[in-house]
Design a protein around this motif. Structure first.
Motif, PDB file in Angstrom:
ATOM      1  N   ALA A 277     -28.720   0.665 -14.537  1.00 11.71           N
ATOM      2  CA  ALA A 277     -29.318   1.494 -15.595  1.00 11.71           C
ATOM      3  C   ALA A 277     -28.978   0.902 -16.954  1.00 11.71           C
ATOM      4  CB  ALA A 277     -28.801   2.916 -15.497  1.00 11.71           C
ATOM      5  N   LYS A 278     -29.885   1.158 -17.905  1.00 13.05           N
ATOM      6  CA  LYS A 278     -29.619   0.763 -19.290  1.00 13.05           C
ATOM      7  C   LYS A 278     -28.821   1.887 -19.958  1.00 13.05           C
ATOM      8  CE  LYS A 278     -33.422  -2.465 -19.829  1.00 13.05           C
ATOM      9  NZ  LYS A 278     -34.561  -2.888 -20.664  1.00 13.05           N
TER      10      LYS A 278
ATOM     11  N   GLY B 144     -32.040   9.991 -14.489  1.00 13.61           N
ATOM     12  CA  GLY B 144     -31.612  11.396 -14.527  1.00 13.61           C
ATOM     13  C   GLY B 144     -31.439  11.881 -15.951  1.00 13.61           C
ATOM     14  N   GLN B 145     -30.828  11.027 -16.769  1.00 10.84           N
ATOM     15  CA  GLN B 145     -30.638  11.404 -18.176  1.00 10.84           C
ATOM     16  C   GLN B 145     -31.977  11.472 -18.910  1.00 10.84           C
ATOM     17  OE1 GLN B 145     -27.801   8.192 -18.671  1.00 10.84           O
ATOM     18  NE2 GLN B 145     -26.224   9.649 -19.311  1.00 10.84           N
ATOM     19  N   LYS B 146     -32.904  10.586 -18.521  1.00 11.98           N
ATOM     20  CA  LYS B 146     -34.226  10.616 -19.160  1.00 11.98           C
ATOM     21  C   LYS B 146     -34.967  11.917 -18.814  1.00 11.98           C
ATOM     22  CE  LYS B 146     -34.838   5.617 -19.443  1.00 11.98           C
ATOM     23  NZ  LYS B 146     -35.604   4.430 -19.011  1.00 11.98           N
ATOM     24  N   ILE B 147     -34.786  12.355 -17.556  1.00 12.24           N
ATOM     25  CA  ILE B 147     -35.424  13.625 -17.166  1.00 12.24           C
ATOM     26  C   ILE B 147     -34.856  14.766 -18.015  1.00 12.24           C
ATOM     27  CG2 ILE B 147     -35.570  15.338 -15.292  1.00 12.24           C
ATOM     28  CD1 ILE B 147     -35.767  12.924 -13.345  1.00 12.24           C
ATOM     29  N   ILE B 148     -33.544  14.760 -18.198  1.00 11.80           N
ATOM     30  CA  ILE B 148     -32.923  15.796 -19.043  1.00 11.80           C
ATOM     31  C   ILE B 148     -33.445  15.683 -20.478  1.00 11.80           C
ATOM     32  CG2 ILE B 148     -30.732  16.495 -20.131  1.00 11.80           C
ATOM     33  CD1 ILE B 148     -30.884  17.513 -17.351  1.00 11.80           C
TER      34      ILE B 148
ATOM     35  N   PHE C 167     -25.548  10.389  -3.552  1.00 13.48           N
ATOM     36  CA  PHE C 167     -25.264  10.672  -2.144  1.00 13.48           C
ATOM     37  C   PHE C 167     -24.806   9.428  -1.384  1.00 13.48           C
ATOM     38  CE2 PHE C 167     -28.363  13.801  -3.622  1.00 13.48           C
ATOM     39  CZ  PHE C 167     -27.668  14.968  -3.341  1.00 13.48           C
ATOM     40  N   THR C 168     -25.264   8.256  -1.845  1.00 15.66           N
ATOM     41  CA  THR C 168     -24.922   7.012  -1.141  1.00 15.66           C
ATOM     42  C   THR C 168     -23.666   6.368  -1.707  1.00 15.66           C
ATOM     43  OG1 THR C 168     -26.394   5.822  -2.645  1.00 15.66           O
ATOM     44  CG2 THR C 168     -27.328   6.548  -0.548  1.00 15.66           C
ATOM     45  N   LYS C 169     -23.157   6.951  -2.790  1.00 15.77           N
ATOM     46  CA  LYS C 169     -21.971   6.420  -3.469  1.00 15.77           C
ATOM     47  C   LYS C 169     -22.181   4.962  -3.890  1.00 15.77           C
ATOM     48  CE  LYS C 169     -18.819   9.740  -1.439  1.00 15.77           C
ATOM     49  NZ  LYS C 169     -17.507  10.055  -0.896  1.00 15.77           N
TER      50      LYS C 169
ATOM     51  N   LYS D 196     -36.491   2.793  -9.303  1.00 14.63           N
ATOM     52  CA  LYS D 196     -35.442   2.308  -8.387  1.00 14.63           C
ATOM     53  C   LYS D 196     -34.231   3.250  -8.426  1.00 14.63           C
ATOM     54  CE  LYS D 196     -36.576  -2.605  -8.786  1.00 14.63           C
ATOM     55  NZ  LYS D 196     -36.156  -3.905  -9.334  1.00 14.63           N
ATOM     56  N   TRP D 197     -33.914   3.709  -9.612  1.00 17.17           N
ATOM     57  CA  TRP D 197     -32.747   4.605  -9.758  1.00 17.17           C
ATOM     58  C   TRP D 197     -32.997   5.912  -9.011  1.00 17.17           C
ATOM     59  CZ3 TRP D 197     -31.097   9.344 -11.351  1.00 17.17           C
ATOM     60  CH2 TRP D 197     -29.752   9.493 -11.677  1.00 17.17           C
ATOM     61  N   LEU D 198     -34.222   6.430  -9.153  1.00 17.49           N
ATOM     62  CA  LEU D 198     -34.550   7.697  -8.492  1.00 17.49           C
ATOM     63  C   LEU D 198     -34.609   7.528  -6.975  1.00 17.49           C
ATOM     64  CD1 LEU D 198     -37.262   9.080 -10.951  1.00 17.49           C
ATOM     65  CD2 LEU D 198     -35.007  10.067 -10.530  1.00 17.49           C
ATOM     66  N   LEU D 199     -35.172   6.377  -6.514  1.00 15.53           N
ATOM     67  CA  LEU D 199     -35.242   6.135  -5.067  1.00 15.53           C
ATOM     68  C   LEU D 199     -33.846   6.041  -4.460  1.00 15.53           C
ATOM     69  CD1 LEU D 199     -38.227   3.607  -4.857  1.00 15.53           C
ATOM     70  CD2 LEU D 199     -38.182   5.981  -4.066  1.00 15.53           C
ATOM     71  N   ALA D 200     -32.907   5.579  -5.263  1.00 16.32           N
ATOM     72  CA  ALA D 200     -31.513   5.498  -4.788  1.00 16.32           C
ATOM     73  C   ALA D 200     -30.782   6.824  -5.000  1.00 16.32           C
ATOM     74  CB  ALA D 200     -30.790   4.371  -5.514  1.00 16.32           C
TER      75      ALA D 200
END
Lengths: 42, 390
Positions: free
Chosen positions: B261-262, B267-271, B254-256, B245-249
């Motif tokens: 998130a926990k 994004g942080q998990k990808i890093i 961009f949508t502000k 859901k976080w990635l789809l958003a």
């Protein structure tokens, strides 16, 4: 900020201690084969 | 989006890349002046990675019928000069015995040095360096287009502990050593090409020797930081449905908006997983380079890949080839990590209001935390309500 600065100091300490610590185990890497010790021109 | 503008930009980027490493056939060389032996043109053509017809060398390995009497000068060579013997070794036409022993001592000639050097000086530097400049340029554009991500409604004025001192220590041990490794690695990789013309060989020699010392030895701090952060944060970085859901958003960038998130968002998990997987890989190849010929791993890795993917990668590698693969792989993985970390540094500093505090003093604004990690705040507040801690 203390954690950040202490981590940087520890990183540098590890870097400067690494060659002699490795050497203790016979794992000298960074100093191995340095020209000052291994090359004899005479 | 303007298709023509994109196409023009792509062509411009493509034109920047040097394609001199592409293989072409070498021009025919007149060797009468050397009596058939190789000429300077042959050597230069090989160094330029041109395809040279090697038969003038590979078939010129001596003739037993030409052998002089044993009592004459060089008679013990048996019809082959030293040059011819070494050519025979190069083309595997004889199997010499050696007195020296050691992992690399039995390799008298290894031809892959120049292709490795050209790959390192060509595509690795060009694409790696270009990608670094590209990501920095993209982030600058992003900053001016999107602006700094602010706390909606302003800061609350009260804070919540985001990371404990030991977590920040582990993060900065990893980050500080990584930045030192990145800078010194780039100096060693690119200095010959870009710094020697500017500062001269003497100044660069000092800089390169210092870079080598730091790079070789601060690597241990990086590996300790990697292990520390892995065990401290792996439980919080297991992917789940919330991440989709976080990635789809788009993380709300961009949508502000502020997708839930926990402790760590997708994004942080990808890093996290990029740093862990690539950090492990770059550490392995780094150890292989740090202890030459002691830790060969590419032949075994290629055999594993062949068995899984049905590929035909080489599974018998000379010790020097192992080192060359380790060097190239080390550079490629390091570049990918640098790209990810530059983006991470941006969003953790100038890109987002209040983000740096998480790793600065560990205390983040409560409103920032609610907007970016709402479920984590709820968990912390629930634990505090029960008398626990974060």
């Amino acid at each position: 900020m203390k954690a950040m600065i202490s981590a940087f100091v520890v990183a540098l300490a590890i870097a400067f201690a690494a060659p002699s610590v490795l050497n203790e185990f016979g794992w000298s890497a960074a100093e191995k084969g340095s020209s000052a010790t291994s090359v004899r021109l005479n | 989006m303007n298709f023509k503008a994109v196409t023009a930009a792509l062509l411009l980027v493509a034109s920047l890349f040097n394609t001199s490493w592409a293989n072409e056939t070498a021009p025919v060389v007149d060797r009468t002046s050397t009596g058939g032996a190789q000429t300077l043109e042959d050597i230069m053509a090989r160094q330029a990675q041109l395809n040279v017809d090697e038969r003038f060398r590979s078939e010129n390995i001596g003739d037993p019928s030409r052998a002089k009497a044993i009592t004459e000068q060089l008679g013990t060579n048996g019809g082959a000069s030293d040059s011819e013997v070494y050519r025979a070794i190069r083309y595997n036409e004889i199997d010499p015995s050696l007195q020296q022993r050691g992992p690399a001592a039995e390799v008298l000639i290894q031809d892959a040095g120049m292709p490795w050097y050209k790959l390192r000086e060509g595509p690795v530097i060009t694409y790696g360096g270009g990608a670094l400049l590209g990501i920095i340029g993209l982030l600058i554009v992003f900053y001016f287009v999107r602006g700094r991500i602010m706390i909606d409604g302003g800061p609350a004025g009260t804070t919540i502990e985001r990371f404990k001192a030991i977590e920040r220590f582990g993060h900065w041990l990893l980050a500080g050593s990584f930045i030192a490794l990145g800078v010194t690695g780039l100096l060693v990789l690119m200095g010959r090409k870009f710094l020697i013309p500017v500062i001269g060989p003497e100044a660069f020699a000092t800089l390169a020797a210092g870079s080598k010392f730091i790079h070789n030895n601060i690597a241990w701090a990086f590996m300790i930081g990697l292990v520390m952060t892995f065990f401290m944060w792996v439980a919080h970085n297991i992917p789940n449905k919330l991440d989709i859901k976080w990635l789809l958003a788009g993380g709300g960038i961009f949508t502000k908006s502020h997708p839930s998130a926990k402790k760590f968002n997708a994004g942080q998990k990808i890093i996290f997983w990029t740093v862990m997987i690539m950090g492990f890989s770059v550490s392995l190849s780094g150890l292989s380079l740090l202890f030459p010929f002691e830790l060969p791993m590419f032949a075994k890795t290629f055999a594993l890949i062949n068995s899984v993917a049905g590929t035909d990668l080489p599974t018998v590698l000379l010790p020097h080839e192992e080192m060359q693969y380790a060097n190239i792989w080390h550079s490629i993985v390091a570049f990918v990590m640098m790209l990810a970390i530059i983006a991470h540094i941006y969003i953790g500093s100038v890109g987002m209001e209040g983000a740096f505090d998480a790793m600065g003093n560990g205390q983040v604004d409560l409103e920032w935390a609610r907007q970016h990690h709402d479920l984590w705040v709820a968990e912390v507040e629930a634990k505090q309500g029960k008398g626990g801690s974060s």
